[in-house]
Design an enzyme around this catalytic site. Structure first.
Site, PDB file in Angstrom:
ATOM      1  N   SER A 122       0.923  -1.462   0.293  1.00 52.73           N
ATOM      2  CA  SER A 122       0.237  -0.075  -0.123  1.00 52.73           C
ATOM      3  C   SER A 122       0.507   1.519  -0.107  1.00 52.73           C
ATOM      4  CB  SER A 122      -0.908   0.225   1.287  1.00 52.73           C
ATOM      5  OG  SER A 122      -1.438   1.069   1.456  1.00 52.73           O
ATOM      6  N   TYR A 135      -2.167  -0.950  10.755  1.00 57.12           N
ATOM      7  CA  TYR A 135      -2.248  -0.457   9.015  1.00 57.12           C
ATOM      8  C   TYR A 135      -0.869  -0.232   8.168  1.00 57.12           C
ATOM      9  CZ  TYR A 135      -4.304  -0.837   4.148  1.00 57.12           C
ATOM     10  OH  TYR A 135      -4.203  -0.968   2.422  1.00 57.12           O
TER      11      TYR A 135
END
Length: 252
Positions: A122, A135
């Protein structure tokens, strides 16, 4: 899965939702895959992943391209994030990738005919955020794991790519956990985040196209979406600016 099917690949679609995997396999066959199968597995379960790799090798053949794409969202401050929250996100986002790389990657290496591993990281892997500590940590680990594997497996003709999308319109927002929020507040935050991602409306098909190109070109790190490329640039040439952005509070 659909992008690889359109390119003529045989596809094994894997999900902990067996029906969803089966539907994906069926659609993959309809749009061009010579063959496609659905398999049920929880990527965080090491033993289950080992059994899956054995089954795939025995029944369908050793994979040429592995895509580790399973992931869950987790938002909230570090102090509000519980140990259980950390475990849940790391089990899927990091350990799921580790299990996939270890089981299927070993088969590729032992076959001796090369291959490619794609790990979905990501933009959060290199863009710090006060709202995404867990995350972002999981995705940063995936990025570094990919870089290390790329170095180790290069002499076996196995490429490794880390895909780093930014804001993409998928359903991850509908299941994201917001640490420190009660049920009503979490529902509101999920709805708001899904709406924002929908307004951004960057289609997942473009990420799929980037994955295929990464495999063909053996690219190491692939930022996808303009904001992901911008953050990657800042992380390399102006990290202080990213740290400043990280301090900004997200709108409620």
């Amino acid at each position: 899965a659909f992008a690889f099917a359109e390119a003529g690949a045989r596809v094994v679609a894997v999900d902990r939702d067996a029906e969803g995997a089966a539907r994906t396999a069926e659609m993959a066959r309809l749009i061009g895959a010579p063959a496609a199968w659905g398999e049920e597995v929880d990527v965080s379960d090491e033993l289950a992943m080992e059994k899956l790799a054995e089954k795939v090798a025995a029944e369908y053949g050793i994979v040429d391209v592995l895509v580790n794409n399973a992931g869950i969202g987790l938002s909230g401050s570090f102090l509000d994030t519980t140990s259980e929250d950390w475990k849940n996100v790391l089990d899927v986002n990091l350990w799921g990738v580790i299990h996939g790389c270890r089981t299927f990657g070993r088969q590729m290496a032992e076959r001796g005919q090369g291959g490619h591993i794609v790990n979905t990281a990501s933009a959060a892997a290199y863009q710090p955020s006060r709202a995404l500590p867990a995350y972002s940590t999981s995705k940063a680990a995936v990025l570094m794991l990919s870089e290390c594997l790329r170095a180790e497996l290069a002499d076996r003709s196995i490429g490794v790519s880390a895909i780093c999308p930014g804001i993409v319109n998928t359903n991850i927002t509908a299941t994201t956990h917001f640490a420190g929020a009660d049920a009503a507040e979490e529902k509101r935050l999920r709805k708001r985040t899904s709406r924002l991602y929908g307004l951004r409306n960057y289609p997942p098909e473009r990420v799929a196209d980037a994955i295929l190109k990464a495999v063909v070109r053996n690219q190491a790190v692939v930022p996808v979406t303009p904001e992901a490329r911008g953050a990657r640039f800042l992380s390399r040439f102006s990290p202080g600016a990213l740290r400043g952005i990280a301090r900004l509070k997200p709108p409620l």
